[in-house]
Design a protein around this motif. Structure first.
Motif, short mmCIF file in Angstrom:
data_model
loop_
_atom_site.label_atom_id
_atom_site.label_comp_id
_atom_site.label_asym_id
_atom_site.label_seq_id
_atom_site.Cartn_x
_atom_site.Cartn_y
_atom_site.Cartn_z
N ILE A 101 0.85 -1.20 0.00
CA ILE A 101 0.00 0.00 0.00
C ILE A 101 0.88 1.24 0.00
O ILE A 101 0.66 2.18 -0.78
N VAL A 102 1.90 1.26 0.85
CA VAL A 102 2.82 2.40 0.92
C VAL A 102 3.54 2.58 -0.40
O VAL A 102 3.65 3.71 -0.92
N ASP A 103 4.04 1.48 -1.00
CA ASP A 103 4.75 1.56 -2.28
C ASP A 103 3.86 2.09 -3.40
O ASP A 103 4.28 2.94 -4.18
N VAL A 104 2.64 1.57 -3.47
CA VAL A 104 1.72 2.00 -4.53
C VAL A 104 1.37 3.48 -4.36
O VAL A 104 1.35 4.24 -5.34
N ALA A 105 1.12 3.92 -3.13
CA ALA A 105 0.80 5.32 -2.88
C ALA A 105 1.94 6.22 -3.36
O ALA A 105 1.71 7.27 -3.97
N GLU A 106 3.17 5.79 -3.12
CA GLU A 106 4.34 6.56 -3.53
C GLU A 106 4.49 6.55 -5.06
O GLU A 106 4.64 7.60 -5.68
N GLN A 107 4.43 5.37 -5.66
CA GLN A 107 4.63 5.22 -7.10
C GLN A 107 3.55 5.94 -7.91
O GLN A 107 3.83 6.47 -8.98
N GLU A 108 2.32 5.94 -7.41
CA GLU A 108 1.21 6.52 -8.15
C GLU A 108 0.95 7.99 -7.80
O GLU A 108 0.00 8.58 -8.31
N GLY A 109 1.76 8.56 -6.94
CA GLY A 109 1.65 9.98 -6.60
C GLY A 109 0.38 10.33 -5.83
O GLY A 109 -0.20 11.40 -6.03
N CYS A 110 -0.03 9.46 -4.94
CA CYS A 110 -1.23 9.73 -4.13
C CYS A 110 -0.88 10.74 -3.03
O CYS A 110 0.20 10.69 -2.45
N ASP A 111 -1.82 11.64 -2.75
CA ASP A 111 -1.63 12.64 -1.70
C ASP A 111 -2.09 12.14 -0.34
O ASP A 111 -1.72 12.71 0.68
#
Length: 155
Positions: A101-111
């Motif tokens: 979840i943390v990796d995807v949030a970072e990779q996808e530019g989630c705020d």
């Protein structure tokens, strides 16, 4: 304030309730939604010289998990479409849902990461572990925790 919000789901009634609350929050913010389902990695049978015929192949397992992810995220996509929000759905594979979840949030530019908490405390939380707590401890991104004290009614 937030442009892209990651909303997680595991398909449970609690996470479906949380996902709907996340979509409402995204609508208030005018934000895009990234719905995420994290499936466990494929596990090869251990201590078996010959794989049983009923055991799914890795390709079958991945296809099944993607179908489950689409089903689990269906409520989110319908809510987003009804609210005229831009959205994207993703099924990811990892044995550590929190780190993924943390990796995807970072990779996808989630705020923002929007996720639920079952409201467990004491020994229950300690014994069961908490994906939410692990996400909170592994990210610098804001995490909005939608806490449920009582289980939602089945829909």
């Amino acid at each position: 304030m937030y442009r892209k919000i990651l909303i997680t789901t595991d398909g449970s009634a609690v996470s479906q309730h949380t996902a709907c609350a996340g979509v409402k929050f995204a609508q208030q913010m005018g934000a895009e939604v990234l719905a995420l389902f994290v499936a466990p990695e494929y596990q090869y049978p251990v201590y078996v010289e010959i794989i049983p015929p009923a055991y799914p192949s890795e390709e079958e397992y991945i296809a099944q998990m993607r179908r489950m992810g689409e089903e689990y995220m269906g409520k989110i996509t319908r809510s987003c479409a009804g609210a005229n929000l831009q959205y994207q759905c993703m099924t990811a594979f990892s044995d550590s849902a929190a780190l993924k979840i943390v990796d995807v949030a970072e990779q996808e530019g989630c705020d923002l990461i929007f996720m639920g908490s079952h409201g467990r405390s004491g020994w229950n939380q300690l014994l069961l572990g908490s994906v939410t707590n692990k996400v909170l401890s592994h990210t610098a991104k804001p995490v909005l925790v939608h806490r449920l004290i009582a289980e939602p009614a089945a829909s």
